[in-house]
Design an enzyme around this catalytic site. Sequence first.
Site, PDB file in Angstrom:
ATOM      1  N   CYS A 109       2.016  -1.412   0.347  1.00 15.31           N
ATOM      2  CA  CYS A 109       2.022  -0.533   1.525  1.00 15.31           C
ATOM      3  C   CYS A 109       2.649  -1.200   2.741  1.00 15.31           C
ATOM      4  O   CYS A 109       3.505  -0.613   3.431  1.00 15.31           O
ATOM      5  CB  CYS A 109       0.612  -0.051   1.830  1.00 15.31           C
ATOM      6  SG  CYS A 109      -0.587  -1.344   2.245  1.00 15.31           S
ATOM      7  N   HIS A 167      -4.871  -0.682   4.232  1.00 16.09           N
ATOM      8  CA  HIS A 167      -3.779   0.219   3.840  1.00 16.09           C
ATOM      9  C   HIS A 167      -3.058   0.734   5.082  1.00 16.09           C
ATOM     10  O   HIS A 167      -3.655   0.905   6.150  1.00 16.09           O
ATOM     11  CB  HIS A 167      -4.324   1.401   3.044  1.00 16.09           C
ATOM     12  CG  HIS A 167      -3.250   2.289   2.483  1.00 16.09           C
ATOM     13  ND1 HIS A 167      -2.275   1.827   1.623  1.00 16.09           N
ATOM     14  CD2 HIS A 167      -2.982   3.613   2.673  1.00 16.09           C
ATOM     15  CE1 HIS A 167      -1.469   2.834   1.296  1.00 16.09           C
ATOM     16  NE2 HIS A 167      -1.867   3.917   1.924  1.00 16.09           N
ATOM     17  N   GLU A 179       3.993   6.872   1.910  1.00 17.21           N
ATOM     18  CA  GLU A 179       3.211   5.670   1.657  1.00 17.21           C
ATOM     19  C   GLU A 179       3.504   5.085   0.289  1.00 17.21           C
ATOM     20  O   GLU A 179       3.927   5.783  -0.642  1.00 17.21           O
ATOM     21  CB  GLU A 179       1.711   5.970   1.738  1.00 17.21           C
ATOM     22  CG  GLU A 179       1.224   6.921   0.647  1.00 17.21           C
ATOM     23  CD  GLU A 179      -0.273   7.182   0.701  1.00 17.21           C
ATOM     24  OE1 GLU A 179      -1.006   6.465   1.393  1.00 17.21           O
ATOM     25  OE2 GLU A 179      -0.726   8.124   0.005  1.00 17.21           O
TER      26      GLU A 179
END
Length: 388
Positions: A109, A167, A179
């Site tokens: 990420c 994240h 993402e």
Amino acid sequence: MKARTIRRLTGRALATTVAAALTALLPATAHPAPAGPHSATAARDTGCGVLAPGASATAQSAVQAACSQIGVWYSWGGGHGATPGPTYGYYDGSDPDSMHDDERMGFDCSGLMRYAYYRATGKDLLNGTADDQFHSSHAAARFSAGQGTAPLVPGDLMFWGSGHVHHVAMYLGAGRMVEAYESGTHIRVTAVRTGGDYAGAVRIDPSGSPTPPPADGGTVFETWGTGVRTHSSPSVRASVVDTFAGPTQVSVQCQEHAETVTAEGYTNDIWSRLSDGSWLTNIYVKGPASLPGVPDCGGSSPAPPSGGSKPHQTWGTGVRTHSQPNVNASVVDYFAQPATVNVVCQRHAQEVTADGYTNDAWSRLTDGSWITNIYLKGPAWLTDVPTC
């Protein structure tokens, strides 16, 4: 290690051979030019792109760069090479879906966000984990979780995590985001998520200029939780100096080992001294247990640990401690950067292979959690620590 290397090379060679064979069978007209990093066609075909007004030109370029990677593998540790861009990842030590990440070239990420803003600015502004990016000095604005998506514009970075950020994704507008989600999936566009442990968002400074440090010489961190109190000394029994109703930015001068506190599922004995002289347990400061870049209040060395434990330094990023000496046991703590931990004892348990090392020695810390000795600086078996 040799078997894994052979598998990786064989997989790449096979993929290359198959691709070449298929290419030879296709007519020349079946080979359109590949979409570039800023391809409007790629963004349109996937629903990925700038979906709302208000973003700077730099942020729009970052969106297009992220969107150009739709369909690329998520790969744990991917995108963190010397230069921003896709790289092969590695097994994260706990998720079975991650066992093939060393064969997948892609991004995790934070690696994707790093690449997107590198393509947009030509500068490596976001080198680090999602937690590092959340605390980036290249922030033009910060938005709390309670504000939702109302103030966001395309290119803003959205974060998740309680106590530490785990994240990050990029907002596109119209309730959508792009993402790199998790091992076994590909980079995707999805609806935004502002429930659960959503931690807020950061707008990256389009100029690429770092935000100047506070005038008092401290380091800015953000608290989390509600009703957080600071105290006149590093103890929950000391008089209350201030109360924060919600997440607040604080200027941390230094930190030191003091009273051990257990709260919100975490245990930590490190406290931070703020610019007004008050103290705050690091449990309520976003970041690892020991804050990176913050000096010890008593000098350059951490205070001696209590209970006969020995201080040892971790190395690497994204290091986890577990409830048992096993990578499949529940995660107790997460160190985004190297930190000092207090080791009580060590024992032989599950054999772990990570970062080129294999070891079956695990150390138990003062909070009862366990860490593989692979991530502790020193020999495979610590010479100054007794057997559990």
